[in-house]
Design a protein around this motif. Structure first.
Motif, short mmCIF file in Angstrom:
data_model
loop_
_atom_site.label_atom_id
_atom_site.label_comp_id
_atom_site.label_asym_id
_atom_site.label_seq_id
_atom_site.Cartn_x
_atom_site.Cartn_y
_atom_site.Cartn_z
N LYS B 141 0.81 -1.22 0.00
CA LYS B 141 0.00 0.00 0.00
C LYS B 141 0.84 1.27 0.00
CE LYS B 141 -3.40 2.59 2.62
NZ LYS B 141 -3.50 3.52 1.49
N GLY B 142 1.94 1.24 0.76
CA GLY B 142 2.68 2.47 0.94
C GLY B 142 3.78 2.72 -0.07
N THR B 270 -6.52 0.49 -0.24
CA THR B 270 -7.66 0.46 0.65
C THR B 270 -7.40 1.54 1.68
OG1 THR B 270 -8.64 -0.74 2.48
CG2 THR B 270 -6.46 -1.45 1.81
N ARG B 271 -8.45 2.17 2.12
CA ARG B 271 -8.25 3.26 3.07
C ARG B 271 -8.29 2.76 4.50
NH1 ARG B 271 -11.03 8.17 1.28
NH2 ARG B 271 -11.06 8.55 3.51
N GLU B 272 -8.57 1.47 4.64
CA GLU B 272 -8.66 0.96 6.00
C GLU B 272 -7.37 1.20 6.76
OE1 GLU B 272 -10.92 -0.04 7.77
OE2 GLU B 272 -12.55 -0.51 6.39
N VAL B 273 -7.49 1.77 7.94
CA VAL B 273 -6.29 1.98 8.76
C VAL B 273 -6.08 0.79 9.69
CG1 VAL B 273 -5.16 3.52 10.38
CG2 VAL B 273 -6.63 4.46 8.62
N ASP B 274 -7.18 0.23 10.14
CA ASP B 274 -7.08 -0.92 11.03
C ASP B 274 -6.58 -2.13 10.25
OD1 ASP B 274 -7.39 -3.03 12.68
OD2 ASP B 274 -9.42 -2.56 13.31
N GLN B 277 -8.89 -5.25 9.81
CA GLN B 277 -9.99 -5.13 8.86
C GLN B 277 -9.46 -5.12 7.44
OE1 GLN B 277 -12.74 -2.00 9.80
NE2 GLN B 277 -12.60 -2.51 11.97
#
Lengths: 225, 321, 460
Positions: B141-142, B270-274, B277
């Motif tokens: 993601k990063g 994905t924008r999920e930070v957790d 999840q």
């Protein structure tokens, strides 16, 4: 003998007691240092006063603080002990009679049976405090001979006074013993941890100011420190 | 093609296949290779103690400890290193994904190669999923460069790949993935399969789609692939377009298998930070775990945009259902 | 007088010395040298004379030895009510003895004092609120640590910690360049998801100057990004200083008062330089305690206040939620049982108990209080430097049991812990006891819960 003990000796003992305590308070206050203690005693004074009052009041009444409420048993004994220690000698008829005779004034008095009861309660409480010192490991480890000596010094005037009042064995002996013990106690107070008669207030006021000014007293409702 | 390759290893056999690919690539493209292992998780406040990622045991950090780890890595990959001299071994403490990303940024890496467990049932897979799995996920993601995840033996060398599968969800990130897939296919002369899975479950929750409606959507998506991607390809016709409906990760896996895919390229955003999840919801992770070929995750244009292409304005526009 | 190469009375002011300490794995040589370290009794005596003022002297003297502090101490409770863990005993047998002997103590005694000061007290000051005389043994242990430090009897990690502060003005080796670069990196990494996200460095006259914990740039830079996202969503005009960004202070744990002063002054300098309306610190307890509560005194600010108004992160969060700068999506509130870890440093010693409850009322549907709670809550078990000292790992782990039981009793599996130390302690607790407890700062939870205004959403 009686004349000496209730005359010059009493004056000397009271003098040491009062002057000694005043000196202790003065030294306490002089030894405070805003930067070393990290409390701005002279800035935000209103918060300091509020914190100080709250701290003193919560702890001066039985069950007034969370700390007292956490230990109801010792709190109960403790307050009986201190109540007896403070009220009995101050408001005893015989003491006030003497006061009137020597100094020309007297305080409000309690009846002799009430004084009797208070004295006995004080002695019983003291007995339990001693028991507690022996029985509980967490108190035993803190206790030294000094603690027992001080307790004896504190209790002796009461025990001798009670015996004298009821004229057990030899009234005169107990009376002399009572006066001597009382004067020893007065003299001891400024020089021992019995000085907490005044230093209790100093310490509580200081901590109350510490929390009231610096540690959260200016935020939210605070608590009785 | 790749000047600098960062091979982020867990220093366990799970990364052996990835190691092979990384060293192979470095050799082929004369890349300098950065062998990187985050060996200890910081723990216990400001203390010097770290938890070894492999053993889970605590030990005190120190220069000698690092040297020992480096030596171990040197030995572990001695065969792969061979006579290659353009490599560095580095080992640090930290949160793995963070340190991999930090290193990739610092070294301006063109490609990150990582390993992965291929099957969840394998011993240690749970631990892998909780630590390394989320690491892969977060690195994917990063990272500003493509991330190549290799979980199974790669029988063919990358430059002999004949089928590259590009899975798109028409996101902005997907466009970067496309650039990478296209560039790679062109470079090595493989066939490019442009694929989109119509996510019927997410698109119309609770409502059954009519078959003709689905077909209309498929046609629309195909057109969109043409407009968005095919229009950007020059001198290149070795491609095919397909759109299928279903659960995206299942469809893309089936498709890759059917077409003998050697590499799947997709974006992962994905924008999920957790992390927990995100872990469950991620198509990339599912694809990585189950695919029989390597998977490349590309999300940003930084390292793939040097193609002589004029980015199309609507390339960033979402399908939106 | 014998002093070691690593273990001595000198402060760590050079990188060479710092690196030598770091190279000594686990402090083996350091602690070995400590066994030979002479006590400078003259210095100890003069220090006592100069700094042991009436407050501490009185506390030591009037203690009635009543033992009412015993049950207030989590370490006493956690160690099967070992009488040697009674707070009064701990301070009387260390500081009390030193004073009684007028500083005439030997090496062995000082090592015992060190072990007591750092492994039997976290300076949580809970005992202080249970003493009828108001004797705050947390404060006294703080003072005692200072004495130990001046004599070179300080745990290895804290010697390193103070060195870091002295050299880097941060608890870890992060230079100003590293820090600014990390800010850029985080803005870069998150700007796709949060269009317009920026981490403004050294902006003058901003409304908020944000300061934090060096461990964030070092290991968890996401935390910085999360702070940035929340400020961004709340529409705050904020900045971070390129220098003076470190709010924490291991020197306070170590008792290195000179380094404490250096550290907080670097933050105050940033305040004076950037002139923000106020400072907001990160979710850290001791950082707040040192920079906001105690710092002004080290720096000699006679108002007892920081140059600009300074608040803890929870105060900012409560305000943002109260005023609607941040809006919680009701559907995303925390549904599961959740509890809150009251940090000693900003709850008991900082007065923020109601603020944290206010936050919980906005974000949690099933908030469960620990018992006891608020200002009477127990230390997490890792405060005052306890977490980071390898020498006392066993003692620390034993101490965690009280907090663990408190958490288990709530029935909640999620603990919100806006304090780095508590967060660490609960994390370590899970490592040791494996109860399936999860722990979190507020930031990541809030990001999952807040409503994102349309214009701040990414395009796809």
């Amino acid at each position: 003998m009686y004349e000496f003990l209730t005359g010059p000796a009493a004056i000397a003992a009271s003098g040491i007691f009062f002057i000694g305590l005043i000196v202790r308070v003065i030294f306490y206050i002089r030894g405070l240092h805003w930067q070393m203690d990290r409390v701005t005693y002279t800035v935000n004074v209103s918060y300091g006063i509020k914190g100080a009052l709250r701290s003193v009041i919560a702890w001066i009444f039985p069950f007034g603080s969370v700390g007292w409420r956490a230990k109801p048993g010792i709190t109960f004994m403790f307050f009986i002990f201190h109540f007896g220690l403070l009220f009995t000698p101050l408001f005893l008829q015989a003491h006030n009679f003497l006061l009137k005779e020597r100094w020309g004034f007297s305080l409000w008095t309690i009846s002799d049976p009430a004084a009797d009861l208070l004295t006995i309660l004080t002695l019983v409480a003291a007995f339990f405090l001693v028991l507690r010192r022996i029985a509980l490991a967490e108190v035993r480890i803190l206790t030294s001979v000094y603690d027992y000596v001080l307790l004896a010094v504190t209790v002796a005037p009461f025990l001798t006074g009670l015996l004298a009042f009821h004229q057990v064995w030899n009234y005169h002996f107990w009376l002399m013993a009572h006066i001597i013990c009382g004067e020893i106690m007065l003299i001891c107070i400024p020089f021992t941890k019995l000085s907490h008669i005044v230093l209790f207030f100093c310490s509580r006021v200081q901590l109350g100011m510490d929390f009231g000014i610096k540690r959260g007293g200016m935020k939210g409702k605070g608590f009785a420190w | 093609m790749f000047e600098k390759i960062l091979f982020a290893t867990t220093a366990t056999p799970a990364c052996d296949h990835a190691a092979h690919v990384a060293f192979d690539l470095a050799k082929k493209y004369n890349s300098s290779l950065h062998l990187f292992h985050v060996f200890g998780l910081p723990s216990h406040g400001f203390g010097q103690q770290v938890t070894d990622v492999r053993t889970g045991k605590a030990d005190d950090y120190g220069t000698r400890y690092v040297e020992a780890i480096k030596k171990e890595l040197q030995e572990m990959y001695a065969d792969e290193i061979g006579d290659n001299s353009d490599y560095q071994i580095e080992s640090v403490i930290g949160v793995p994904h963070r340190e991999v990303l930090r290193m990739a940024r610092k070294e301006n890496a063109d490609l990150i190669v990582m390993g992965a467990h291929s099957r969840q049932e394998e011993p240690g897979a749970t631990r892998y999923r909780s630590v390394v799995g989320s690491t892969m996920q977060r690195v994917a993601k990063g990272a500003r460069c493509p991330v190549l995840i290799v979980s199974r033996p790669c029988t063919t060398c990358l430059w002999y790949f004949s089928n590259i599968i590009f899975g798109t969800d028409f996101s902005k990130a997907s466009y970067s993935a496309f650039l990478f897939a296209y560039q790679l296919a062109k470079e090595i002369g493989s066939k490019l399969w442009l694929f989109h899975a119509l996510d019927i479950s997410a698109m119309h929750a609770g409502k059954t789609l009519e078959q003709d409606e689905i077909e209309a959507q498929i046609a629309k998506a195909k057109q969109k692939i043409k407009d968005t991607y095919v229009s950007q390809m020059t001198d290149y016709d070795n491609y095919e377009i397909d759109v299928l409906e279903g659960i995206p990760y299942v469809e893309i896996l089936k498709y890759a298998r059917a077409k003998n895919g050697d590499l799947i390229v997709m974006s992962h955003h994905t924008r999920e930070v957790d992390p927990e999840q995100a872990l469950l919801g991620s198509t990339v992770e599912q694809v990585v775990l189950r695919a029989s070929c390597p998977v490349a995750s590309v999300n940003r244009p930084d390292k793939v945009a040097d193609l002589k292409l004029t980015p199309q304005a609507d390339a960033t526009e979402s399908e939106g259902g | 007088m014998a002093e070691g190469k690593l273990c001595n009375r000198k402060t760590v002011d050079t990188k060479e010395y710092l690196n030598a300490l770091l190279a000594d794995k686990s402090g083996k040589q350091y602690y070995k040298e400590m066994e030979e370290l002479d006590v400078d009794t003259d210095k100890l005596r003069t220090t006592l004379k100069a700094s042991l003022k009436s407050r501490l002297r009185t506390w030591l003297e009037i203690c009635a030895h009543c033992g009412m502090c015993a049950d207030s101490c989590f370490l006493y409770l956690a160690n099967n009510r070992d009488p040697e863990q009674v707070p009064s005993f701990k301070i009387q047998s260390t500081l009390g003895e030193i004073v009684k002997r007028k500083g005439n103590v030997d090496n062995k005694f000082m090592r015992m004092v060190m072990d007591t000061a750092w492994s039997k007290c976290t300076c949580c000051s809970r005992c202080g609120s249970f003493c009828p005389f108001g004797i705050d043994m947390g404060i006294m242990f703080g003072y005692l640590r200072g004495l130990c430090f001046s004599q070179g009897f300080v745990p290895w990690e804290l010697k390193i910690g103070t060195g870091m502060h002295r050299i880097f003005r941060a608890q870890m080796d992060i230079t100003s360049e590293d820090w600014v670069d990390t800010c850029e990196w985080m803005a870069e990494e998150y700007e796709d998801d949060w269009p317009g996200l920026a981490i403004p460095v050294d902006k003058v006259n901003a409304d908020i100057m944000y300061t934090l914990n060096a461990r964030e740039p070092k290991h968890y830079p996401e935390d910085i990004a999360e702070a940035a996202i929340l400020f961004h969503l709340a529409g705050e005009n904020w900045t971070v200083p390129s220098e003076g960004w470190e709010q924490t202070n291991l020197a306070m744990f170590a008792g290195d008062w000179a380094a404490c002063k250096m550290q907080v002054e670097s933050v105050y300098d940033a305040m004076n330089r950037l002139k923000p309306k106020r400072m907001v610190g990160t979710e850290c307890g001791h950082a707040h305690r040192s920079t906001v509560i105690e710092g002004p005194y080290w720096a000699g600010l006679e108002t007892g206040k920081t140059p600009v108004k300074s608040i803890h992160y929870v105060e900012w969060v409560a305000e943002a939620l109260r005023t609607g700068k941040l809006k919680i999506d009701p559907a995303k509130k925390i549904k599961e049982p959740v509890t809150y870890q009251d940090s000693c440093n900003y709850i008991r010693n900082g007065g923020l108990k109601d603020i944290s409850r206010e936050i919980m009322s906005y974000i949690a549907e099933d908030f469960r209080e620990m018992s006891p709670n608020r200002e009477h809550n127990f230390c997490c078990g890792g405060g005052g430097g306890f977490n980071g000292i390898g020498r006392y790992r066993q003692q620390r782990n034993a101490g965690l049991q009280i907090k663990r039981q408190q958490i288990l009793d709530t029935g909640a599996k999620l603990v919100i812990s806006p304090c780095h130390n508590c967060w660490d302690a609960i994390r370590d607790m899970e490592e040791v006891f494996k109860d399936g407890i999860r722990w979190s700062f507020l930031k990541p939870l809030l990001i999952n819960m807040v409503e994102v205004p349309e214009h701040l959403k990414p395009e796809d």
